[in-house]
Design an enzyme around this catalytic site. Structure first.
Site, short mmCIF file in Angstrom:
data_model
loop_
_atom_site.label_atom_id
_atom_site.label_comp_id
_atom_site.label_asym_id
_atom_site.label_seq_id
_atom_site.Cartn_x
_atom_site.Cartn_y
_atom_site.Cartn_z
N SER A 122 18.79 5.79 -10.30
CA SER A 122 17.42 6.00 -10.98
C SER A 122 16.55 6.43 -9.84
O SER A 122 16.86 6.18 -8.49
CB SER A 122 16.81 4.68 -11.43
OG SER A 122 15.49 4.59 -11.66
N TYR A 146 16.10 -4.34 -10.58
CA TYR A 146 16.44 -3.18 -11.00
C TYR A 146 16.57 -2.15 -9.69
O TYR A 146 17.52 -1.59 -9.46
CB TYR A 146 15.32 -2.54 -12.20
CG TYR A 146 15.74 -1.19 -12.47
CD1 TYR A 146 16.94 -1.26 -13.63
CD2 TYR A 146 15.22 -0.09 -12.27
CE1 TYR A 146 17.40 0.16 -13.99
CE2 TYR A 146 15.58 1.13 -12.73
CZ TYR A 146 16.35 1.15 -13.72
OH TYR A 146 16.87 2.33 -14.05
N1 LIG Z 1 15.41 6.04 -19.65
C1 LIG Z 1 14.80 6.22 -18.28
O1 LIG Z 1 13.65 6.65 -18.01
C2 LIG Z 1 15.93 5.98 -17.26
C3 LIG Z 1 15.14 6.31 -15.80
C4 LIG Z 1 16.10 6.11 -14.91
C5 LIG Z 1 17.63 5.68 -14.97
N2 LIG Z 1 17.75 5.11 -16.29
C6 LIG Z 1 19.16 4.47 -16.57
O2 LIG Z 1 19.98 5.29 -17.62
C7 LIG Z 1 20.75 4.13 -18.04
C8 LIG Z 1 20.54 4.47 -19.70
O3 LIG Z 1 19.32 3.72 -19.81
P1 LIG Z 1 18.60 3.91 -21.18
O4 LIG Z 1 17.14 4.66 -20.90
O5 LIG Z 1 19.28 5.06 -21.97
O6 LIG Z 1 18.42 2.65 -21.80
P2 LIG Z 1 18.96 1.98 -23.05
O7 LIG Z 1 18.67 3.10 -24.46
O8 LIG Z 1 18.52 0.68 -23.27
O9 LIG Z 1 20.55 2.23 -22.91
C9 LIG Z 1 21.23 1.23 -22.31
C10 LIG Z 1 22.81 1.03 -22.75
O10 LIG Z 1 23.43 0.23 -21.88
C11 LIG Z 1 24.43 -0.55 -22.67
N3 LIG Z 1 24.27 -1.76 -22.09
C12 LIG Z 1 23.65 -2.56 -21.67
N4 LIG Z 1 24.12 -3.89 -21.21
C13 LIG Z 1 25.48 -3.64 -21.49
C14 LIG Z 1 26.67 -4.41 -21.26
N5 LIG Z 1 26.78 -5.75 -20.82
N6 LIG Z 1 27.76 -3.90 -21.94
C15 LIG Z 1 28.08 -2.82 -22.38
N7 LIG Z 1 26.70 -1.95 -22.30
C16 LIG Z 1 25.67 -2.46 -21.93
C17 LIG Z 1 23.43 -0.59 -24.04
O11 LIG Z 1 24.25 -0.68 -25.25
P3 LIG Z 1 24.56 -2.19 -25.85
O12 LIG Z 1 23.02 -2.97 -25.92
O13 LIG Z 1 24.97 -1.62 -27.24
O14 LIG Z 1 25.52 -2.90 -25.26
C18 LIG Z 1 22.80 0.79 -24.21
O15 LIG Z 1 23.81 1.73 -24.72
C19 LIG Z 1 20.44 3.04 -17.48
O16 LIG Z 1 21.19 2.72 -16.37
C20 LIG Z 1 19.22 3.24 -16.85
O17 LIG Z 1 18.89 2.28 -15.70
C21 LIG Z 1 17.17 5.36 -17.22
#
Ligand SMILES: NC(=O)c1ccc[n+]([C@@H]2O[C@H](COP(=O)([O-])OP(=O)(O)OC[C@H]3O[C@@H](n4cnc5c(N)ncnc54)[C@H](OP(=O)(O)O)[C@@H]3O)[C@@H](O)[C@H]2O)c1
Length: 260
Positions: free
Chosen positions: A150, A165
């Site tokens: 991130s 985080y």
């Molecule tokens: N969106 C942004 O602005 C942003 C920016 C920088 C980095 N990121 C990173 O990108 C990645 C995806 O984030 P997102 O924004 O797409 O969030 P999101 O829509 O909340 O997706 C998170 C995913 O992680 C899975 N997950 C969480 N805990 C888990 C566990 N214990 N076992 C298996 N799966 C798990 C969730 O699936 P289930 O709940 O179905 O298990 C979900 O599919 C993350 O690592 C986040 O830190 C996002």
């Protein structure tokens, strides 16, 4: 077209994307499938994975399987890898995308919140990476590992209170460098992606709060938030021959946010 294919085609490869039940993970899975890889999808919400697997197969003609798994459990990780190997073959592209972003004042952050962030964002990617790398090393095959860090793995956050985080995402960026060095002799390239602000289930509520969207847009040179599908190009690049001399790096997909 052949030369372009040689650079970017993932045909004949098998990818595993964690956190493929929503947000950026869905886009990572689309990216691999679009480039021709067979794709395994992991997360806890299994029905969403089934749905996405059917969509990927229908859209791209590749094989896709969803495996319900909590990545913080070693037993579930073992089951995940066995299932994927039996259904699709050896995984040679791992996208460690799943993550959580708990907020809370640092001075009051419960131990359980800290531990959960570490388990999901740092320990699980390591446990998965070592399992995938062992398989590749034993088979004598090269591979790719892409970790989802991130902008908050490169900088701290002035908008959110995100101590757990930011610590885990910085850890993941440096783990990426260490694994890249250790596994370079085996042809396993390890890189990370550092997205900026992109609306997903994890971030939408925070973005909608008070002046947050405006502050984020102002802090981003391109003047807007990202769209989830803007992650696709980086995934295809880091998974394909196009990045054959790239390892140990973190690629920012952030509208220029960390360039200030
Ligand atoms: N969106 C942004 O602005 C942003 C920016 C920088 C980095 N990121 C990173 O990108 C990645 C995806 O984030 P997102 O924004 O797409 O969030 P999101 O829509 O909340 O997706 C998170 C995913 O992680 C899975 N997950 C969480 N805990 C888990 C566990 N214990 N076992 C298996 N799966 C798990 C969730 O699936 P289930 O709940 O179905 O298990 C979900 O599919 C993350 O690592 C986040 O830190 C996002």
């Amino acid at each position: 077209m052949d030369a372009l294919n040689q650079l970017f085609s993932l045909s004949g490869h098998v990818g595993l994307v964690t956190g493929a039940s929503s947000g950026l993970g869905v886009e990572c899975a689309h990216a691999l499938a679009l480039a021709g890889a067979d794709v395994a999808l992991a997360a806890r919400r299994g029905s969403r994975l089934e749905q996405l697997a059917a969509e990927l197969t229908a859209s791209y003609g590749i094989k896709a399987v969803g495996v319900q798994a909590d990545i913080t459990s070693d037993d579930e990780l073992d089951h995940l890898l066995h299932t994927v190997q039996a259904r699709l073959g050896l995984i040679d592209i791992l996208v460690n995308n799943a993550g959580i972003s708990p907020t809370g004042r640092a001075e009051a952050l419960p131990r359980s919140t800290w531990d959960a962030a570490l388990a999901t964002n740092l320990t699980a990617p390591m446990m998965l990476a070592q399992r995938v790398a062992r398989g590749l090393i034993e088979a004598g095959k090269p591979g790719r590992i892409i970790n989802m860090s991130s902008i908050y793995g490169l900088q701290a956050s002035s908008i959110y209170r995100l101590s757990a985080y930011t610590a885990t995402k910085a850890g993941l960026a440096n783990l990426t460098r260490q694994l890249a060095i250790e596994w370079a002799p085996y042809g396993i390239l390890v890189n990370a992606i550092a997205p900026g602000w992109i609306p997903t289930e994890a971030t939408e509520a925070g973005i909608a709060k008070s002046q947050n969207r405006e502050r984020m847009e102002k802090a981003t040179p391109l003047g807007r938030l990202g769209q989830p599908q803007e992650i696709r190009g980086a995934i295809i690049y880091l998974a394909s021959a196009a990045s054959s001399y790239v390892t140990g790096t973190t690629l920012s997909i952030d509208g220029g946010y960390v360039a200030w």
